[in-house]
Structures are given as structure tokens and as C-alpha cells.
Scaffold this motif. Structure first.
Motif, short mmCIF file in Angstrom:
data_model
loop_
_atom_site.label_atom_id
_atom_site.label_comp_id
_atom_site.label_asym_id
_atom_site.label_seq_id
_atom_site.Cartn_x
_atom_site.Cartn_y
_atom_site.Cartn_z
N LEU A 136 -10.90 -20.35 30.23
CA LEU A 136 -11.98 -21.29 29.96
C LEU A 136 -12.06 -21.50 28.45
CD1 LEU A 136 -14.68 -19.93 32.42
CD2 LEU A 136 -13.09 -21.83 32.78
N VAL A 173 -14.53 -26.69 28.99
CA VAL A 173 -15.95 -26.48 29.27
C VAL A 173 -16.79 -27.15 28.19
CG1 VAL A 173 -17.77 -24.77 29.63
CG2 VAL A 173 -15.42 -24.28 30.37
N VAL A 178 -17.79 -27.11 33.52
CA VAL A 178 -16.36 -27.39 33.52
C VAL A 178 -16.15 -28.90 33.62
CG1 VAL A 178 -14.19 -27.06 34.77
CG2 VAL A 178 -15.81 -25.15 34.55
N THR A 230 -20.75 -24.84 36.86
CA THR A 230 -20.75 -24.03 35.65
C THR A 230 -19.55 -23.09 35.61
OG1 THR A 230 -22.00 -22.21 36.64
CG2 THR A 230 -23.27 -24.04 35.70
N SER A 231 -19.35 -22.51 34.45
CA SER A 231 -18.29 -21.50 34.30
C SER A 231 -18.55 -20.32 35.22
CB SER A 231 -18.23 -21.03 32.85
OG SER A 231 -17.96 -22.09 31.97
N ARG A 235 -16.17 -18.74 38.22
CA ARG A 235 -15.73 -17.33 38.30
C ARG A 235 -16.10 -16.70 39.63
NH1 ARG A 235 -18.17 -17.35 33.07
NH2 ARG A 235 -16.62 -17.34 31.37
#
Length: 285
Positions: A136, A173, A178, A230-231, A235
Motif C-alpha cells: 500500500l 491509497v 484505495v 479502506t486500507s 487487509r
């Protein structure tokens, strides 16, 4: 064997192709491009790529020097001249040659149109079998990412930084969300089995493969949400993958060194890839 290129109406061996040093693509990155996949000597999703080319040209005030019928004929001819069974056709269109100036040259300046082929076994993709890892990284590109321009320096920098971190690719990002990969669309599958893909805006390219994958997913009973993610969502996703014209659908199995799901290509990702290849291969022209 030297490839045969198309350059401004002429068919040339690659060793003989020449572009002016004053071409605005060279001096100002003033141009756009498209990449069309070739399977079995046929064009995959050509209509989508042709439409996006026209859109990019309109957004920048560029003139596509060939009409729709002639442009399709050139694509087919370059496949034939290079005996291309699998691979891609790269098309680049610039505003043409003019003395260096930030202002556009006068209307009527001939544009530069280049097409060349790259042979590649697009079906046997080891990355699609094992999955890829992504890092990222901040998205520092210009604001009109919806136009497929030849301004590709920052994506190249991000790709190199990702590789330096031991990853295969970067997901970019912005404000914690993202946007997309260096040259592909980013997707996740939530724990509930929902396919999430960022909605279209100036922040990302309207991917041709992206559109087909969302359509196919919907018709095969997969719930789809077009929204930013979102990041942290990435994940914690059950699955993740990228889509692009010449890689189709490729699983993402690690993000910032952390396994996605069980760390193996996901079942839904594999299914979507198989469906995409089967349907788009059958519809190729």
C-alpha cells in the motif's frame, strides 16, 4: 523477428519507425493510450477499449485520425502482419509534433498514432495460479486518473517501490481509501462474500475488464457494491484481486506482508477468472 508497427498510416519494421523529437508525447506526455488483448488471434473486449479511447480523446481535445471502421481494420491487420496468437496491441495517440509550448498547437496539427504488438501467453499466468502480493503506497498521481494518459511515471515509481519492499504490485491509497493498482483495478471480497470495487470518478480509470467482471459477478449471483474501501478493509478482506486487460483476473494473496484470507487464491476470484476468460474468449472478434 522484427515486429511490424503501424505509424501514421504506414506499416514499418520496428527498426525503421521514427517519431519527431518535437512530438508532444515526448516533450509533454501529451497523449493517451489503450491496450487490447489478443486471444486466438482475435480482439478481446475491443468495443470497450475503442469506446474508452474515444472518451479519453474527447477529454483532452485530441483527434483520433481514423474512423471506427478503419481503426478496427488496423487492429486486425496488425494481428495478421505479426502472426499474433496471444498477447496485446498497444495503441498510443499524441497531439503530434510542434515547437515546445505549454499551449496546445494550432488546430489541424496532425496527431501521432502508433500501434505495436507484444506477444504474451495471457492464458498461462503463474501469478493467477499463485496470487500476488501488494504494498500500500500513497497515490500521488494527477487528479484526472479517469483519462488513460501516457503520464505513467508515478505508477512506475510506485511499482519499483513495491518491488523494493518485496511485493509484486502497489495499491495506491488516498485519504485512507484505495484508488487502484499501478495499472489495474483493485477489488476485495468481504467476509460476507460481497464483491467491493471502488465507484467510478476522476480518482480512477474506468477499467474495461472491471466493468465486465462486475457484470458477470452480478449475473452469477454475487452481490456487488461499488464504493470506496479502506486500507484496513483490504487487509481484513476474505479475498482480493486485480483486473486488467491482459492479466484478466489475478488474486491478491498478501497486502503489506499480511495474508489475505488463508493466503491462497480465493474460490470466488478463481471462479470469476474462469468465467471471464470463457465468455470474453468466445465473444472476441
Amino acid at each position: 523477428m522484427s515486429r511490424i508497427l503501424y505509424l501514421n498510416g504506414a506499416w514499418l519494421p520496428e527498426s525503421e519507425a521514427r517519431v519527431s523529437v518535437f512530438d508532444r508525447g515526448f516533450l509533454m506526455a501529451d497523449g493517451i493510450y489503450e491496450v487490447t488483448c489478443v486471444l486466438d488471434g482475435k480482439l478481446v473486449e475491443y468495443a470497450g477499449h475503442s469506446a474508452r479511447l474515444q472518451r479519453s480523446a474527447r477529454e483532452l481535445g485530441l483527434t483520433v485520425p481514423l474512423d471506427a471502421e478503419a481503426l478496427l481494420a488496423v487492429h486486425r491487420e496488425i494481428v495478421a502482419r505479426n502472426a499474433l496468437d496471444q498477447g496485446m496491441i498497444y495503441l498510443q495517440l499524441t497531439r503530434g509534433a510542434a515547437d515546445r509550448d505549454f499551449a496546445y498547437p494550432p488546430a489541424g496539427t496532425p496527431p501521432t498514432l502508433l500501434l505495436f504488438t507484444q506477444a504474451k501467453n495471457v492464458l498461462e499466468n503463474k501469478a493467477a495460479e499463485r496470487g500476488i502480493s501488494v504494498a500500500l503506497l500513497p497515490d500521488l498521481r494527477w487528479g484526472r486518473r479517469d483519462i488513460k494518459t501516457i503520464q505513467l511515471l508515478y505508477p512506475s515509481m510506485a511499482k519499483m517501490e513495491a518491488m523494493a519492499r518485496g511485493a509484486d504490485e502497489a495499491w495506491l491509497v488516498e485519504d485512507g481509501l484505495v484508488t487502484e493498482a499501478c495499472a489495474a483495478t483493485a477489488h476485495i471480497v468481504t467476509a460476507e462474500g460481497v464483491l467491493v470495487t471502488r465507484d467510478l470518478s476522476h480518482a480512477l480509470l474506468p477499467g474495461v475488464t472491471r466493468a465486465s467482471v462486475l457484470e458477470l459477478a452480478g449475473t452469477h449471483g454475487v452481490r456487488v457494491e461499488e464504493r470506496a474501501f479502506t486500507s484496513d478493509e483490504a487487509r481484513s478482506a476474505r479475498e482480493a484481486f486485480i483486473t486488467s486487460a491482459t492479466n484478466f483476473v489475478v488474486p491478491v494473496t498478501r497486502i503489506d506482508g499480511q495474508a489475505v484470507g488463508d493466503g491462497a487464491p480465493g474460490a470466488l476470484t478463481r471462479r470469476i477468472r474462469d468465467i471471464y476468460i470463457e465468455t470474453r474468449r468466445a465473444a472476441a472478434i
